[in-house]
Design a protein around this motif. Structure first.
Motif, PDB file in Angstrom:
ATOM      1  N   ARG A   1     -17.536  -1.671  -1.562  1.00  0.00           N
ATOM      2  CA  ARG A   1     -18.152  -2.523  -0.538  1.00  0.00           C
ATOM      3  C   ARG A   1     -17.213  -2.701   0.649  1.00  0.00           C
ATOM      4  O   ARG A   1     -17.390  -2.078   1.676  1.00  0.00           O
ATOM      5  CB  ARG A   1     -18.562  -3.865  -1.176  1.00  0.00           C
ATOM      6  N   ASP A   2     -16.128  -3.471   0.489  1.00  0.00           N
ATOM      7  CA  ASP A   2     -15.223  -3.645   1.644  1.00  0.00           C
ATOM      8  C   ASP A   2     -14.535  -2.307   1.930  1.00  0.00           C
ATOM      9  O   ASP A   2     -14.331  -1.930   3.094  1.00  0.00           O
ATOM     10  CB  ASP A   2     -14.177  -4.732   1.351  1.00  0.00           C
TER      11      ASP A   2
ATOM     12  N   HIS B   1      -9.241 -13.037  -1.447  1.00  0.00           N
ATOM     13  CA  HIS B   1      -9.690 -11.777  -0.845  1.00  0.00           C
ATOM     14  C   HIS B   1      -8.887 -11.630   0.445  1.00  0.00           C
ATOM     15  O   HIS B   1      -9.200 -12.281   1.449  1.00  0.00           O
ATOM     16  CB  HIS B   1     -11.195 -11.901  -0.571  1.00  0.00           C
TER      17      HIS B   1
ATOM     18  N   HIS C   1      -6.959  -9.583   3.588  1.00  0.00           N
ATOM     19  CA  HIS C   1      -6.894  -8.365   4.417  1.00  0.00           C
ATOM     20  C   HIS C   1      -5.458  -8.144   4.880  1.00  0.00           C
ATOM     21  O   HIS C   1      -4.635  -9.044   4.897  1.00  0.00           O
ATOM     22  CB  HIS C   1      -7.895  -8.461   5.571  1.00  0.00           C
TER      23      HIS C   1
ATOM     24  N   ASN D   1      -7.673  -3.872   2.467  1.00  0.00           N
ATOM     25  CA  ASN D   1      -7.605  -5.034   1.568  1.00  0.00           C
ATOM     26  C   ASN D   1      -6.339  -4.918   0.718  1.00  0.00           C
ATOM     27  O   ASN D   1      -5.658  -3.896   0.748  1.00  0.00           O
ATOM     28  CB  ASN D   1      -8.819  -5.048   0.636  1.00  0.00           C
TER      29      ASN D   1
END
Ligand code: KIV
Ligand code: ZN
Length: 511
Positions: free
Chosen positions: A13-14, A202, A204, A238
């Motif tokens: 997804r990311d 989560h 980045h 990520n």
């Protein structure tokens, strides 16, 4: 007794939000199976409302994964949540992950909503999601730049509405490890009901701090980390799964939790993701880089020879280096082939696919003496992309290059059965081949990336080529493998054109 640290993988997804990393449904299922084999707890398979293709991919992953929970992302919008719920219907264990931004800049400039409206929408979203599953995760997007008192209000409200995981994203990679750790500790202390939920993070990597921030959060009580293979992801990526898992495992003296990850699958998974997305792994990348366990200086080599732990804090074989075993050759039979595929978790959908893949295996074994697991993955990967979108097909290719001569290629392509041929000069045999293809197909696509990787070691290794093409704002990757890298390049170029031809549109979750 150590706590369990939940590994939530968002490569599909990311990770897929990295420009150029988009994956087909079959590619997603293959990566998901590998993540399941590695014992990832939760696989975020995509954003079902983004497009019909994304919906189908999440559904396909949900239908084929049994041992990991499959998660779908949804904005805090009823239609998105419905799509996620529908896509996940076949999952053995399903999670819906819904999010809405909570930072002043996002609420005011992007959502144009007041803080009270955001809370109301977040609560509604969690309640909608609970109609499909008890396993609901909520994220206040851009939490790293949100007001902490407001965050506490939102999070308290979503716990009451039925969220069981609260994920705190540092969406723009802005926070510092100490600050982020402190944020997690404060939220856990201040929010009523926080002991009933799992805190997740989560992060980045815009300032290169995604792993450090995630680990600081773990020290302060986070028990789920969202991460991606090779640190793939939006912009700078990520937190990298392999770094999180191995940091926690290697420093068990420091962390009071551990993951259930089977680390020997880390390197094969990294290679699979890199091959499919066309994002190479830098050689000095921790854990999965080609040099991660290489010792160059004489003093280090001497030390390692005398006692490995002088310079090594992990064992290469524990993370899957050297797992490249020779297993099959040209005398291997169909049964040996079938059972090795089964051991690798590769499921060929029909006897017919098994037969064609076996024939291609025999052709490869004639050219290349030793067949490794990586070769089998490449064979199957080609079969997937070939079978599904073979609008353009390579029939034959002759490429000529000689010192002092202009390289030349002549190619025959079938477009839905119709044969066309063309020839071209080029600055090298690959360039000549691509020009010849363009003479026939005139796609007008712009070549953004051309990369060649040796699948295994040795000069008879197959070259795996990735070609990234861009046309009208769409970016696709094509892959091809062959012992002849010019042929592999032609296959990769056509595979990318086949994907462009399939013409799928998708939306972006943060827009
Ligand atoms: O970075 C982010 O904030 C996200 C959310 C959807 C969790 O990806
Ligand atoms: Zn993100």
């Amino acid at each position: 007794m150590k706590d369990h640290l939940i590994i939530f993988d968002t490569t599909l997804r990311d990770g897929e939000q990295s420009p150029g990393a988009s994956m087909t449904r079959e590619e997603k299922v293959r990566i998901a199976r590998q993540l399941e084999r590695m014992r990832v707890d939760i696989i975020e398979a995509g954003f079902p409302a983004a497009s019909n293709g994304d919906f189908a991919a999440v559904k396909a992953v949900a239908d084929s994964i049994k041992d990991s929970t499959v998660c779908g992302l949804a904005r805090a919008i009823e239609a998105d949540i419905r799509r996620a719920g529908e896509a996940l219907r076949g999952a053995a264990s399903a999670r819906i992950h819904t999010f809405i931004a909570t930072s002043p800049i996002h609420m005011e400039k992007k959502l144009r909503m007041s803080p009270d409206q955001v809370i109301e929408q977040a609560v509604k979203a969690v309640k909608w999601a609970r109609q499909y599953t008890d396993d609901v995760e909520f994220s206040p997007e851009d939490a790293g730049r949100s007001d902490i008192t407001f965050l506490c209000r939102v999070l308290e409200a979503v716990i009451k509405a039925g969220a069981s995981t609260l994920n705190i994203p540092d969406t723009v990679g802005y926070t510092m490890p100490e600050q982020f750790g402190e944020l997690i500790r404060t939220l856990r202390e201040r929010i009523p009901g926080s002991e009933k939920v799992v805190f997740s993070v989560h992060c980045h990597n815009d300032l290169g701090l995604a792993v450090a921030n995630s680990l600081a959060a773990v020290v302060n009580g986070a028990r789920q980390v969202e991460c991606t293979v090779n640190g793939l992801g939006e912009r700078a990526g990520n937190a990298s799964l392999e770094e999180i898992v191995m940091a926690v495992r290697t420093r068990q003296d420091f962390f009071s939790c551990d993951t259930r990850i089977d680390a020997v699958h880390i390197v094969p998974t990294s290679k699979l993701v890199s091959g499919i997305t066309g994002f190479p792994v830098q050689p000095n990348k921790a854990i999965v880089g080609a040099n991660a366990f290489a010792h160059e200086s004489g003093i280090h080599q001497d030390g390692v020879l005398k006692h490995r732990e002088t310079y090594e804090i992990m064992r290469a074989e524990d993370v899957g280096w050297g797992a490249n075993k020779l297993l099959l050759g040209k005398h291997s039979g169909r049964n040996a082939f079938r059972s090795r595929l089964a051991e690798l978790g590769i499921d060929l959908k029909s006897e017919e696919t098994l037969n064609t893949t076996f024939m291609r295996f025999k052709e490869l074994a004639d050219k290349k003496h030793d067949i490794f697991d990586e070769d089998l993955y490449a064979l199957v990967s080609e079969d997937d992309s070939v079978a599904l979108r073979e609008h353009y097909k390579l029939l034959s290719l002759t490429a000529h290059s000689e010192t002092g001569e202009t390289p030349h290629a002549s190619i025959v392509i079938a477009e839905e059965g119709r044969e066309s041929r063309a020839e071209s000069d080029g600055s090298g045999p690959v360039d000549a081949t691509f020009r010849a293809i363009e003479k026939i197909l005139a796609s007008g696509a712009e070549l953004q990336l051309f990369s060649v990787n040796a699948i295994t070691s040795g000069t008879d290794s197959q070259g795996e080529v990735t070609v990234r093409l861009q046309k009208s704002g769409r970016i696709v990757n094509g892959n091809g493998a062959d012992t002849d890298i010019v042929v592999a390049s032609a296959k990769a170029y056509l595979s990318a054109l086949n994907k462009l031809h399939s013409n799928l549109e998708r939306a972006h979750p943060q827009v």
